[in-house]
Write an enzyme that holds these catalytic residues in place. Structure first.
Site, PDB file in Angstrom:
ATOM      1  N   LEU A  24       0.812  -1.222   0.000  1.00 26.93           N
ATOM      2  CA  LEU A  24       0.000   0.000   0.000  1.00 26.93           C
ATOM      3  C   LEU A  24       0.843   1.269   0.000  1.00 26.93           C
ATOM      4  CD1 LEU A  24      -2.678  -1.096   2.613  1.00 26.93           C
ATOM      5  CD2 LEU A  24      -2.653  -1.447   0.129  1.00 26.93           C
TER       6      LEU A  24
ATOM      7  N   HIS B 187      -3.559   4.111  -2.393  1.00 29.49           N
ATOM      8  CA  HIS B 187      -4.539   3.185  -1.808  1.00 29.49           C
ATOM      9  C   HIS B 187      -5.223   3.821  -0.594  1.00 29.49           C
ATOM     10  CE1 HIS B 187      -1.412   0.324  -3.512  1.00 29.49           C
ATOM     11  NE2 HIS B 187      -2.502  -0.110  -4.110  1.00 29.49           N
TER      12      HIS B 187
ATOM     13  N   SER C 246       2.933   0.687  -6.987  1.00 36.04           N
ATOM     14  CA  SER C 246       3.748  -0.330  -6.296  1.00 36.04           C
ATOM     15  C   SER C 246       4.945  -0.717  -7.149  1.00 36.04           C
ATOM     16  CB  SER C 246       2.902  -1.569  -6.009  1.00 36.04           C
ATOM     17  OG  SER C 246       1.815  -1.204  -5.202  1.00 36.04           O
ATOM     18  N   ARG C 247       4.814  -0.592  -8.468  1.00 30.84           N
ATOM     19  CA  ARG C 247       5.911  -1.013  -9.354  1.00 30.84           C
ATOM     20  C   ARG C 247       7.025   0.036  -9.433  1.00 30.84           C
ATOM     21  NH1 ARG C 247       1.372  -3.695 -12.290  1.00 30.84           N
ATOM     22  NH2 ARG C 247       1.822  -5.925 -12.269  1.00 30.84           N
TER      23      ARG C 247
END
Ligand code: PAF
Length: 285
Positions: free
Chosen positions: A31, A35, A192-193
């Protein structure tokens, strides 16, 4: 209050005893503030929010990053608890299945097929079957959780439209709300990447947001400027790091913009194996 649920059986029991109307935020974990902005919005409107953390194998292709996708449950729960401290009277049910069989039990033999253009173009044309995987897990989670409203980040703009279409076509009684992209101060959209990037690549990644803002400026909210923007895009795409950079209708993703009142710029810029997505919507007249 935060309650962590690891099994589908437990989730069903808890949901059956729930009287209040509920919101749902589906995620794959790891997260970040993007998010949390979904969770914050859900907690502002609802007494009870279900929040799922599940890295869904069905939406990754065989050569994609399913195995290395960051799984950080302990940190994720700490972030959720920090929000819980702001919303002391609310209830957050975190559904974090302890293994994929909780979602897809042995013998699970069904899939949602997303037909039509929205799923076959852009991400769909590069990641075959990706949107079927997304729709299948989201539908399954909707069936288990039965929310009144579900929140999705607009960073995955095409995914957001796919889910909206699914809910309409299958007449699911769920409001789908898209929440704006959250960016670093640099302009890089949170993802997240991003953590796959080296520090040089992080700097190079800024090309993505800078470019879509440049195109937005060229459009300047006027339909008559679209051809000029398209010309500029042809030049930009000479750099092979772009998987795509396109202007499409913001609701249908059609390329024919003659009737459009709102367009979306959709782009993917690739640094080594990391594909960075970004987008922006522009109202035109
Ligand atoms: O956007 C995501 O994180 C995922 O695609 C989703 C919607 C949680 C489905 O796995």
């Amino acid at each position: 209050m935060v309650l962590v649920v690891e099994t589908t059986q437990n989730l069903i029991e808890i949901r059956q005893n729930e009287k209040a109307s509920i919101a749902f935020v589906p995620t794959m974990g790891n997260l970040h503030q993007g998010h949390l902005s979904l969770l914050r919005e859900a907690l502002t409107k609802f007494e009870v929010v279900y929040f799922s953390i599940f890295v869904n194998p069905k939406q990754f292709g065989p050569k994609e990053d399913f195995n290395r996708y960051p799984r950080t449950l302990v940190d994720d729960l700490n972030l959720i608890k920090s929000l819980d401290a702001e919303f002391t009277t609310k209830k957050i049910i975190v559904f974090a299945p302890k293994n994929p069989e909780e979602i897809y039990p042995p013998g699970f033999n069904h899939s949602i097929s997303v037909l039509g253009d929205v799923s076959n173009i852009l991400e769909g044309s590069i990641r075959h079957g990706h949107f079927d995987g997304v729709a299948t897990v989201v539908h399954r989670l909707f069936e288990l959780i039965k929310p009144q409203e579900a929140y999705f980040g607009l960073k995955d703009y095409q995914q957001f439209l796919v889910i909206k279409h699914m809910v309409k076509d299958l007449a699911l009684p769920i409001i789908i709300t898209g929440m704006p992209i959250i960016r670093e101060d640099s302009g890089l959209a949170l993802s997240s990447r991003n953590q796959y990037l080296s520090s040089e690549e992080r700097t190079e990644a800024l090309t993505l947001s800078k470019t879509i803002w440049r195109i937005e400026k060229i459009i300047n909210r006027k339909k008559e400027n679209l051809p000029k923007a398209q010309e500029e895009i042809i030049n930009i795409l000479k750099d092979e790091k772009w998987n795509y950079l396109e202007i499409r209708d913001a609701d249908t993703l059609n390329q024919d913009l003659s009737q459009s009142k709102r367009v979306t710029l959709l782009a993917v810029y690739q640094l080594r194996s990391t594909r960075l997505l970004d987008n922006l919507q522009v109202t035109i007249s």
